[in-house]
Design a protein around this motif. Structure first.
Motif, short mmCIF file in Angstrom:
data_model
loop_
_atom_site.label_atom_id
_atom_site.label_comp_id
_atom_site.label_asym_id
_atom_site.label_seq_id
_atom_site.Cartn_x
_atom_site.Cartn_y
_atom_site.Cartn_z
N LEU A 163 51.42 34.95 -5.80
CA LEU A 163 50.18 34.18 -6.02
C LEU A 163 50.40 32.70 -5.70
O LEU A 163 49.59 32.07 -5.01
CB LEU A 163 49.71 34.33 -7.47
N SER A 166 50.91 32.09 -1.97
CA SER A 166 49.63 32.26 -1.26
C SER A 166 48.80 30.99 -1.39
O SER A 166 48.21 30.50 -0.42
CB SER A 166 48.82 33.42 -1.85
N TYR A 167 48.75 30.44 -2.60
CA TYR A 167 47.94 29.24 -2.81
C TYR A 167 48.51 28.06 -2.02
O TYR A 167 47.78 27.29 -1.39
CB TYR A 167 47.87 28.91 -4.31
N LEU A 170 47.55 28.32 1.55
CA LEU A 170 46.17 27.85 1.76
C LEU A 170 46.13 26.33 1.78
O LEU A 170 45.46 25.72 2.62
CB LEU A 170 45.24 28.38 0.66
N VAL A 176 45.28 32.91 4.56
CA VAL A 176 45.81 34.07 3.82
C VAL A 176 44.70 35.13 3.79
O VAL A 176 43.63 34.91 3.20
CB VAL A 176 46.24 33.68 2.39
N VAL A 179 45.90 39.48 -0.56
CA VAL A 179 47.10 39.69 -1.38
C VAL A 179 46.99 41.11 -1.90
O VAL A 179 45.93 41.51 -2.41
CB VAL A 179 47.14 38.70 -2.57
N HIS A 192 46.73 31.46 -11.75
CA HIS A 192 47.07 31.43 -10.33
C HIS A 192 46.16 32.37 -9.53
O HIS A 192 45.71 32.04 -8.43
CB HIS A 192 48.53 31.85 -10.12
N ALA A 193 45.88 33.55 -10.10
CA ALA A 193 45.02 34.53 -9.41
C ALA A 193 43.60 33.97 -9.25
O ALA A 193 42.97 34.14 -8.21
CB ALA A 193 44.99 35.84 -10.20
N LYS A 195 42.65 30.91 -8.92
CA LYS A 195 42.57 29.89 -7.85
C LYS A 195 42.37 30.58 -6.50
O LYS A 195 41.59 30.11 -5.67
CB LYS A 195 43.87 29.06 -7.82
N LEU A 196 43.07 31.68 -6.29
CA LEU A 196 42.94 32.40 -5.01
C LEU A 196 41.54 33.01 -4.89
O LEU A 196 40.91 32.96 -3.84
CB LEU A 196 43.98 33.52 -4.91
N VAL A 201 40.12 34.64 -1.42
CA VAL A 201 41.17 35.57 -0.98
C VAL A 201 41.08 36.85 -1.82
O VAL A 201 41.21 36.78 -3.05
CB VAL A 201 42.58 34.94 -1.13
N ILE A 203 42.23 40.13 -3.75
CA ILE A 203 43.50 40.64 -4.30
C ILE A 203 43.30 42.14 -4.51
O ILE A 203 42.46 42.56 -5.33
CB ILE A 203 43.87 39.95 -5.63
#
Ligand SMILES: Cc1cc2nc3c(=O)[nH]c(=O)nc-3n(C[C@H](O)[C@H](O)[C@H](O)COP(=O)(O)OP(=O)(O)OC[C@H]3O[C@@H](n4cnc5c(N)ncnc54)[C@H](O)[C@@H]3O)c2cc1C
Length: 367
Positions: A163, A166-167, A170, A176, A179, A192-193, A195-196, A201, A203
């Motif tokens: 995570l 990945s951020y 970006l 990305v 995930v 963290h998840a 934010k993606l 993005v 998941i």
């Protein structure tokens, strides 16, 4: 032969904190770091840490590294040598290292092994194509050396590393695409998840990579859904035109020196693989050899710093230094560890650590 009170193998957060505590207690300390600079994983961590003030919450990883190195540099009894790899631990207590191209022998009175962990690989067709990377390696290339991975990225692994990297991809302007994670739930922290998710993005849980393909490099990644036995379900394939596949499926402790030294080891999957038996003060089964940080069980930088401090204090006690003053500090470290391991799902980890200590205390058969 180099003689020192305390040899510390590795200058990540654990090794640096061990050096600071043992140095403050008066030990003559030699820290050997195989990289060009100290800091371990911290130097590539551009995000802010959580935790408490004592573990530098709200500081960025590379700032924490600078703070620890500055504290250490104030102590003339601590010597740090970079580009110095500890190669071997012999059963007569001698360590061998390659320092600036020369083979050197070291005879310490005590040792803290703080060598960290390495990324786990994953088996799938095409995993040897250029463009398949460990996520930590991508983070090193990008945040330490300023090299961004090519084009579009598929990230495999929704734990904290997957995570966070990945951020950061970006943030560096890299696309990305997705995930995915074989587990039915996201393993990393929700913050963290989220934010993606906010950045669009997807998941995909219960999904893994079926294969990576391309002419001499990654061009296409096929994901598929997994059943509850982690088997791919035919007909659920999703194909992504991608240039990079990052693999973030966990870390395993870099424990070679401990095996060589003859420390008793135990396989604990939740701690990343083989970890050494140790008592509550992080002393292994070999008197005078202590462990700290990810090599003792993969956790986080916050706990690496606290276990580093504890191991440094315990090593200083082993050397016969100022035991009364050390005890209060050790109690504080143990309390910090307890609280760290009871937040963010840390209960499980604490339980395992406790089981490890209990088994140790009972003197059961060891691996
Ligand atoms: C991508 C990523 C993101 C992370 N994000 C966070 C986060 O947000 N918050 C958090 O708390 N934690 C985070 N962590 C975890 C954290 O970085 C580690 O738990 C922590 O760095 C462990 O500290 P350590 O000192 O044990 O190991 P490391 O930091 O790995 O340091 C070990 C050092 O030992 C050196 N070394 C190894 N072998 C030898 C040898 N034989 N001789 C000499 N030197 C040697 C290495 O070069 C390295 O410098 C993250 C980890 C990664 C990989």
């Amino acid at each position: 032969m180099i003689h020192t009170d305390l040899l510390i193998c590795g200058a990540g957060p654990a090794g640096l904190c061990a050096a600071i505590e043992a140095g403050a207690a008066g030990a003559d300390v030699l820290v050997l770091e195989r990289g060009h600079a100290p800091g371990g994983q911290l130097v590539k961590q551009t995000h802010m840490f959580f935790g408490s003030e004592k573990q530098y919450a709200s500081y960025r990883g590379f700032d924490i590294s600078d703070i620890l190195v500055a504290q250490m540099s104030e102590m003339p009894n601590i010597r740090l040598i970079c580009d110095a790899t500890v190669l071997a631990a012999y059963d007569d207590g001698v360590f061998a290292a390659e320092i600036a191209g020369k083979y050197e022998k070291i005879r310490p009175r005590a040792t803290v092994v703080a060598t960290g962990a390495s990324e786990k690989p994953l088996l799938f067709p095409g995993n040897d194509l250029p463009g398949v990377y460990g996520a930590g390696a991508v983070q090193t290339l990008m945040n330490q050396y300023g090299i961004r991975p090519a084009g579009r990225v598929v990230m495999l692994g929704a734990g904290n590393i997957g995570l966070i990297v990945s951020y950061q991809l970006l943030q560096a302007g890299v696309d990305v695409l997705v995930v995915c994670d074989g587990a039915p739930k996201i393993g990393g922290y929700l913050v963290h998840a989220s934010k993606l998710a906010r950045m669009g993005v997807p998941i995909m849980t219960s999904h893994s990579v079926k294969r990576a393909e391309g002419e001499g490099k990654v061009e296409k990644v096929t994901l598929w859904e997994l059943d509850k036995n982690w088997q791919g379900i035919a007909g659920t394939e999703k194909i992504f035109a991608a240039d990079t596949l990052c693999v973030a499926v966990g870390l395993s402790p870099l424990s070679e020196l401990l095996w060589q030294a003859g420390c008793e080891m135990l396989y604990v999957p939740a701690l990343g693989g083989y970890v050494p038996y140790r008592d509550a003060q992080l002393s292994t089964s070999i008197p005078g050899i202590f462990v700290a940080g990810d090599v003792a069980g993969v956790e986080e930088a916050s706990s690496a710093m606290v276990t580093g401090r504890l191991a440094g204090l315990a090593a200083a006690g082993f050397l016969g230094l100022d035991i009364i003053a050390l005890e209060a500090k050790k109690e504080d470290c143990l309390a910090q560890l307890h609280s760290l391991r009871h937040g963010h799902g840390g209960k499980i980890l604490d339980g395992i650590q406790q089981a490890l200590l209990d088994t140790n205390n009972k003197g059961d058969e060891h691996a």
